[in-house]
Design a protein around this motif. Structure first.
Motif, PDB file in Angstrom:
ATOM      1  N   UNK A   1       0.825  -1.210   0.000  1.00 13.90           N
ATOM      2  CA  UNK A   1       0.000   0.000   0.000  1.00 13.90           C
ATOM      3  C   UNK A   1       0.861   1.263   0.000  1.00 13.90           C
ATOM      4  N   UNK A   2       2.072   1.114   0.536  1.00  8.22           N
ATOM      5  CA  UNK A   2       2.939   2.297   0.679  1.00  8.22           C
ATOM      6  C   UNK A   2       4.178   2.226  -0.209  1.00  8.22           C
ATOM      7  N   UNK A   3       4.526   1.008  -0.589  1.00  7.78           N
ATOM      8  CA  UNK A   3       5.817   0.821  -1.246  1.00  7.78           C
ATOM      9  C   UNK A   3       5.679  -0.302  -2.253  1.00  7.78           C
ATOM     10  N   UNK A   4       5.771  -0.015  -3.539  1.00 12.67           N
ATOM     11  CA  UNK A   4       5.600  -1.095  -4.514  1.00 12.67           C
ATOM     12  C   UNK A   4       6.764  -2.071  -4.461  1.00 12.67           C
ATOM     13  N   UNK A   5       6.452  -3.327  -4.198  1.00 13.10           N
ATOM     14  CA  UNK A   5       7.505  -4.351  -4.116  1.00 13.10           C
ATOM     15  C   UNK A   5       7.833  -4.835  -5.516  1.00 13.10           C
ATOM     16  N   UNK A   6       8.520  -3.988  -6.254  1.00 13.35           N
ATOM     17  CA  UNK A   6       8.876  -4.341  -7.625  1.00 13.35           C
ATOM     18  C   UNK A   6      10.236  -3.741  -7.946  1.00 13.35           C
ATOM     19  N   UNK A   7      10.826  -4.175  -9.052  1.00 18.31           N
ATOM     20  CA  UNK A   7      12.202  -3.737  -9.330  1.00 18.31           C
ATOM     21  C   UNK A   7      12.365  -2.219  -9.348  1.00 18.31           C
ATOM     22  N   UNK A   8      13.538  -1.789  -8.894  1.00 17.23           N
ATOM     23  CA  UNK A   8      13.820  -0.357  -8.810  1.00 17.23           C
ATOM     24  C   UNK A   8      14.338   0.194 -10.130  1.00 17.23           C
ATOM     25  N   UNK A   9      14.681  -0.688 -11.061  1.00 20.18           N
ATOM     26  CA  UNK A   9      15.192  -0.210 -12.342  1.00 20.18           C
ATOM     27  C   UNK A   9      15.864  -1.340 -13.102  1.00 20.18           C
ATOM     28  N   UNK A  10      16.356  -1.005 -14.271  1.00 18.86           N
ATOM     29  CA  UNK A  10      16.952  -1.995 -15.176  1.00 18.86           C
ATOM     30  C   UNK A  10      18.345  -1.529 -15.558  1.00 18.86           C
ATOM     31  N   UNK A  11      19.294  -2.465 -15.648  1.00 17.73           N
ATOM     32  CA  UNK A  11      20.609  -2.093 -16.164  1.00 17.73           C
ATOM     33  C   UNK A  11      21.083  -3.147 -17.166  1.00 17.73           C
ATOM     34  N   UNK A  12      22.001  -2.737 -18.034  1.00 16.51           N
ATOM     35  CA  UNK A  12      22.497  -3.614 -19.084  1.00 16.51           C
ATOM     36  C   UNK A  12      23.837  -4.159 -18.632  1.00 16.51           C
ATOM     37  N   UNK A  13      23.977  -5.505 -18.615  1.00 15.44           N
ATOM     38  CA  UNK A  13      25.251  -6.086 -18.193  1.00 15.44           C
ATOM     39  C   UNK A  13      25.709  -7.117 -19.220  1.00 15.44           C
ATOM     40  N   UNK A  14      27.007  -7.329 -19.253  1.00 13.55           N
ATOM     41  CA  UNK A  14      27.583  -8.370 -20.086  1.00 13.55           C
ATOM     42  C   UNK A  14      27.184  -9.732 -19.531  1.00 13.55           C
ATOM     43  N   UNK A  15      27.023 -10.718 -20.402  1.00 13.67           N
ATOM     44  CA  UNK A  15      26.605 -12.037 -19.911  1.00 13.67           C
ATOM     45  C   UNK A  15      27.611 -12.622 -18.924  1.00 13.67           C
ATOM     46  N   UNK A  16      28.875 -12.192 -19.017  1.00 19.83           N
ATOM     47  CA  UNK A  16      29.863 -12.677 -18.043  1.00 19.83           C
ATOM     48  C   UNK A  16      29.525 -12.215 -16.619  1.00 19.83           C
ATOM     49  N   UNK A  17      28.853 -11.074 -16.524  1.00 11.86           N
ATOM     50  CA  UNK A  17      28.518 -10.535 -15.205  1.00 11.86           C
ATOM     51  C   UNK A  17      27.061 -10.799 -14.848  1.00 11.86           C
ATOM     52  N   UNK A  18      26.391 -11.590 -15.663  1.00 13.38           N
ATOM     53  CA  UNK A  18      24.944 -11.733 -15.498  1.00 13.38           C
ATOM     54  C   UNK A  18      24.545 -12.909 -14.614  1.00 13.38           C
ATOM     55  N   UNK A  19      25.531 -13.752 -14.249  1.00 12.26           N
ATOM     56  CA  UNK A  19      25.210 -14.942 -13.453  1.00 12.26           C
ATOM     57  C   UNK A  19      24.486 -14.550 -12.163  1.00 12.26           C
ATOM     58  N   UNK A  20      23.401 -15.257 -11.870  1.00  9.37           N
ATOM     59  CA  UNK A  20      22.604 -15.050 -10.661  1.00  9.37           C
ATOM     60  C   UNK A  20      21.788 -13.757 -10.664  1.00  9.37           C
ATOM     61  N   UNK A  21      21.891 -12.963 -11.718  1.00 14.65           N
ATOM     62  CA  UNK A  21      21.039 -11.767 -11.807  1.00 14.65           C
ATOM     63  C   UNK A  21      19.678 -12.180 -12.359  1.00 14.65           C
ATOM     64  N   UNK A  22      18.712 -11.268 -12.273  1.00 16.61           N
ATOM     65  CA  UNK A  22      17.366 -11.564 -12.751  1.00 16.61           C
ATOM     66  C   UNK A  22      17.120 -10.820 -14.062  1.00 16.61           C
ATOM     67  N   UNK A  23      16.724 -11.569 -15.063  1.00 11.01           N
ATOM     68  CA  UNK A  23      16.523 -11.038 -16.401  1.00 11.01           C
ATOM     69  C   UNK A  23      15.350 -10.054 -16.421  1.00 11.01           C
TER      70      UNK A  23
ATOM     71  N   UNK B   1      19.363 -15.895 -13.967  1.00  8.94           N
ATOM     72  CA  UNK B   1      20.319 -16.334 -14.976  1.00  8.94           C
ATOM     73  C   UNK B   1      21.296 -17.331 -14.357  1.00  8.94           C
ATOM     74  N   UNK B   2      21.179 -18.597 -14.767  1.00 11.47           N
ATOM     75  CA  UNK B   2      22.116 -19.608 -14.283  1.00 11.47           C
ATOM     76  C   UNK B   2      23.161 -19.895 -15.359  1.00 11.47           C
ATOM     77  N   UNK B   3      24.100 -20.799 -15.063  1.00  6.33           N
ATOM     78  CA  UNK B   3      25.186 -21.023 -16.017  1.00  6.33           C
ATOM     79  C   UNK B   3      24.665 -21.588 -17.339  1.00  6.33           C
ATOM     80  N   UNK B   4      23.584 -22.361 -17.280  1.00  8.74           N
ATOM     81  CA  UNK B   4      23.014 -22.903 -18.515  1.00  8.74           C
ATOM     82  C   UNK B   4      22.549 -21.781 -19.427  1.00  8.74           C
ATOM     83  N   UNK B   5      21.877 -20.806 -18.827  1.00 12.36           N
ATOM     84  CA  UNK B   5      21.342 -19.719 -19.642  1.00 12.36           C
ATOM     85  C   UNK B   5      22.472 -18.838 -20.177  1.00 12.36           C
ATOM     86  N   UNK B   6      23.495 -18.609 -19.365  1.00 14.25           N
ATOM     87  CA  UNK B   6      24.651 -17.851 -19.856  1.00 14.25           C
ATOM     88  C   UNK B   6      25.202 -18.545 -21.109  1.00 14.25           C
TER      89      UNK B   6
END
Lengths: 660, 660
Positions: free
Chosen positions: A25-47, A168-173
């Motif tokens: 009601x007070x704070x939307x529980x959703x992502x704060x923003x989007x950033x572009x990263x190289x797939x090498x740095x993308x492990x464990x991040x959320x697409x 993003x897991x190693x398979x997806x990378x």
């Protein structure tokens, strides 16, 4: 400081299920923003984007084998007896662009993974060919498409590869890489500050004064957040001081998206976190306690669109609320769509009565049997930290239930992976030499020892939950150890006692015995405080046996007698705990193992040789790790070698049961 | 380059089980060393020491509640009617050292977590007290020890807290902190270099020439190692060139402990890795191929006491060997005692015949039913990468078996957590609008769609493995869609057909139809190549129905007819794959959805409205996500809104089955 008292609506406690709605009601529980990263740095991040294939995979028709690319209509009917001769036009290696056009009567040598040239429709495996000069003999016909992996047959250009919200897991990378995708959009990580609060809290590495405890929560919460891929800043311990806390958090509100504190939220003497959270800005506190036990003193505030969470100070309470509320909440903020910790169903071993209107969280040990998992409650003290090591998770008893029946199924949230549960469960009496045997047999890693006393072990065998129950129970009628209990527990047909060893037990007293304690009668002295073992332990049974004899001799009631003993109800779970209590002056004497007295450099007055045996279910005798354990126990060289280290405190029996 | 040919002993292929023993003869698979790290940096590291508690926990007797610390013998018999009055001697807050000694008749106010003063033996909860001036009335008696957590009752000084070899998780970090331990010994991480090798391999982000493929393995292996907490260096792609590879690896041997390559190990045309590994130093190659499929061309070398592993080039082969061999091997080197990936047992849906003497690894999709998990093989092409996304793991079929019977249990090594398996399984025909419905209903994340054609969906419903089977099967006798198959599959009592929608199907041809294709008869033309759908798909059934009519009219045999059609056996799995084949000039025509032709900007010749319905098991109708799906399907506003976006390519039916 005022306003909050008027917002009566928040003063009620909130259910675990409600808390997300209230916060949203007070704070939307959703992502704060989007950033572009190289797939090498993308492990464990959320697409943060759906990914469509930009190219076909394979990107060209390619050979799946080493062999010869041919036109199938050139080799119709080819077999061992009637090979077809083709002219070899050249050779194509992987990575080469074939500059060859194959005509009727021609073939091209081709390697696995190489591009199929124009004009052919299949590949004959090299095994079915024979080369002679510039010709190849083909011994098997093909159908069109044979041994060719066609363009896009694996993934077609334009195919939806993966939905946003995926971790993003190693398979997806690997797949992203294989599709030539170098950068992806992911959700930004919130910046998180973590504090521990309390005048009593000290950081590890610093000296510990009386009344103080080392911080647990700061490290626990910070590590827990790192585990899900975040980079929190642990900003240290702050005292229960309004001004200091206000000043620090006000500063943090400019730098961080989320602030998590623990401690200082109790409604009791210090509610500093509560007041600071509320005074920092609007709307202030929006969750003012949870309907869970432990974990009630949890507060949540929203200030300038930042999320502030105040967790309870007791480590177990803190961690459970962290798991149940904070992790899922932050999970939504980093865009996780499925952020549940692993949960399983397990049955409760006995009836549990609880308060209605509160969710109860109880740390448990999971024991697997043929009937599934049983969840043993291990502790109800939310101040304890041993459950973090000795329990496998905690069970969640629902708000709207007041009784959980024996054998009913409850939900258990796991601390660790099910595969990492111990393979060997030893439940019952605890012993020093037993540890040594397990370590020396390389069984220690695989073993869980639940020290709940000899009697508890017998019960656990009866329920088929223990593989092995170490026991040294004295039968007061026959003065025989262990054996008589096979019948008493109705286990004669179901379990067997494996001969263990003898161990010397006696009275442990302070170094040099300053209070001149000679035997158990001294426990009755006004100036003596004892430390006792918990009910059901063999040592407790033995002490009570000695005390009953004294009561009989003196002609007084047993209960009357024990009421005269200082510390009779000061109960600890292990022999080392007895020694520790005496070493640190909390007690003058206690019954325990000679070897432990020696290790703690205390004096020891021997009383008797206990017979320490192992109760094992028939059906478990062939279980691999049980078998190894019994083999070690029966290996006299191995055992003598170990016992030699503890000269005088342990002894072996020969096969007829007599000491050797 | 020579020596290796003499070492005949290594020329045989080695079993998965043997490979560790063979390696250990030359290279001890154990930690390379120990380092001391702060507990803040210890998360996910492996403990290299047993940890004993240096202090008691709690470190002092402390109150478990807010209340009054009392002597129990002062308040014997206290109850609601007979409160006992005590003099309040002061107040103890958490963190304070109590400078108070309590005498008979006195009490001290005490907070949760505060230190118990001398002279008292229990605490009365504040709820059972009433304060009046400097006195407190106590309304309940206590037993000694009540509401006190005694020193060391949780963990005693000297207790073994955790064994070496344990992976440090957040719980353990918390416990170490709580015991005041700031630094621990952990095993050092090996320095690892990773390469991808092959003339055909290109790094993502670079342009892709004909015959080349984007690298998968480098990113896959690097991410897989990061996942277990290592910091590998991915050093890029190298060509199949002996000199370059030799130069790079010789340099790396000075900087790294382990070198992992992929590609270039095939016994076929390029065995550059094999030769370089062997020439770099003694003893060179020690494992020269594995008895597994895929994954055979795996080589392992030891050079100057460094470990070199050459993995196969095909991504699936590479990854399976990485999982099965490399991860456990490196696990031992970082001191992990239990490093298995999660494995489960699942049954195979049909009989599988395999080669004796090789372990087979086949990617599978796991489908859960009441009877447990079933493992559907998804691909046998080791060059494919889609199994990384669409499969849940791979099954391991043992070396010594040549047939795996239907319904027998096999081991499946998981790619991801069981909890992350989809909650809704849709198996059968694939459709564009269906995806849209799932996305718009927030079901897409929870859903797995297995596109195995309509017939496959009916089979999956029969085996109770699909929740929903989308179907558009035309019955050639009655010319009715779907309904007749309820009886044919014997599912009349068990499943129900839920009315879906109509979709326009036709011939997809190149933009502007340069080959002037008018109807299916044109498929017989010499200058036309078609792309077909796989057997069992509704679209294939429909094409065959049309072709059979032509065969009948022409009076020729159906098989004769199709042998005249170029590309009849060029089979793809989805509508988009049909469009993609035509878009990229690999075929001139194919049967597919109008909407797909439109999206791919191709021409479309409408043929018929297919009736696309959903077969659902009775017992699944009440399953949450199935229920949501059906609700959406029956929500005409929702459906019309979606269909509106694809004007002309889809239509709804009314409740009596007629189009609206």
């Amino acid at each position: 400081m005022g306003g909050i008292l008027d917002r009566k609506i928040f003063h009620r406690l909130i259910s675990v299920d409600e808390v997300f709605d209230v916060v949203e009601k007070y704070y939307p529980l959703k992502p704060l923003g989007i950033e572009r990263v190289s797939i090498e740095d993308a492990l464990n991040r959320v697409l943060a984007q759906d990914v469509y294939a930009p190219i076909d995979h394979p990107p060209f028709d390619r050979s799946m084998v080493d062999g010869y690319a041919v036109r199938s209509d050139d080799i119709v009917g080819a077999d061992e007896l009637n090979p077809v001769k083709l002219v070899v036009k050249g050779k194509i290696e992987p990575g080469q662009k074939p500059g060859i056009n194959v005509d009727r009567g021609e073939a091209v040598e081709i390697a696995t993974g190489a591009m199929i040239p124009r004009g052919v429709d299949s590949v004959v495996m090299v095994e079915y060919t024979r080369i002679e000069d510039s010709n190849v003999y083909i011994y098997r016909s093909t159908v069109p498409g044979e041994n060719i992996s066609t363009t896009g047959s694996d993934i077609s250009s334009g195919d939806l590869v993966v939905l946003k919200g995926t971790i993003i897991d190693e398979n997806l990378v690997g797949v992203l890489s294989g599709l030539g995708i170098k950068y992806v959009n992911v959700y930004v990580k919130p910046r998180i500050a973590v504090y521990s609060i309390g005048d009593e809290v000290v950081e590890p590495g610093k000296p510990l004064e009386d009344g103080k405890v080392y911080d647990v929560n700061g490290y626990l919460v910070t590590s827990g957040l790192k585990k899900i891929g975040l980079d929190p800043d642990f900003k240290g311990v702050l005292p229960d001081n309004y001004d200091i806390l206000y000043r620090e958090l006000e500063k943090d509100l400019r730098e961080y998206d989320i602030i998590i504190t623990s401690g200082g939220t109790s409604a009791g003497l210090g509610d500093v976190v509560y007041r600071v959270f509320n005074d920092l800005g609007e709307p202030g506190i929006i969750v003012h306690g949870l309907k869970i036990k432990p974990g009630k003193p949890t507060v949540i505030a929203i200030v300038n669109n930042k999320l502030l969470i105040g967790l309870p100070g007791f480590p177990l309470s803190c961690y459970m609320v962290f798991n149940l509320i904070v992790k899922p909440m932050i999970g939504r903020i980093i865009g996780l769509t499925n952020n549940d910790s692993e949960k399983i169903k397990a049955k409760v071993p006995y009836r549990i009565k609880k308060q209605l209107g509160k969710t109860w969280l109880i740390p448990v040990t999971l024991i697997e049997s043929r009937k599934g998992y049983t969840a043993y409650p291990v502790s109800l003290e939310s101040g304890s930290i041993s459950p973090f090591i000795y329990s496998d998770g905690y069970m969640i008893l629902p708000e709207n239930r007041d009784v959980i029946l024996e054998n009913s199924l409850v939900e258990v949230q796991l601390f660790r992976r099910l595969e990492d549960l111990p393979k060997l469960n030893i439940i019952g009496s605890n012993d020093y030499l037993l540890y040594e045997i397990l370590v020396e047999s390389n069984l220690a890693y695989l073993t869980r020892i639940l020290s709940i006393g000899s009697s508890g072990g017998w019960e656990a065998i009866k329920r088929e939950e223990a593989d092995i129950a170490p026991t040294h129970l004295l039968d007061e009628e026959t003065l025989v150890y262990n054996k008589p209990f096979l019948e008493k527990y109705g286990l004669s047909d179901k379990a067997v006692l494996i001969r263990g060893y003898g161990r010397l037990i006696g009275i442990i007293v302070e170094k040099n015995n300053p209070k001149n304690i000679r035997d158990v009668r001294d426990f009755l002295r006004e100036d003596i405080v004892i430390v006792n073992r918990t009910k059901g332990s063999g040592t407790r049974v033995y002490l009570d046996y000695l005390l009953k004899r004294i009561a009989l001799e003196e002609g007084i009631d047993f209960n009357k007698l024990i009421s005269r003993i200082n510390g009779y109800y000061y109960e600890v779970k292990t022999h080392t705990a007895v020694a520790s209590a005496i070493k640190h002056g909390r007690a003058d004497a206690g019954i325990g193992l000679g070897i432990v007295a020696k290790i703690y450099d205390l004096n020891f007055i021997p009383l008797t040789w206990e017979e320490y045996d192992f109760l094992i279910l028939h059906e478990r005798l062939e279980k691999e790790h049980v078998r190894i354990f019994i083999e070690r126990l029966r290996d006299h060289d191995f055992m003598n070698n170990l016992i030699g280290k503890y000269k005088g405190y342990y002894k072996l029996y020969n096969d007829t049961g007599y000491p050797i």
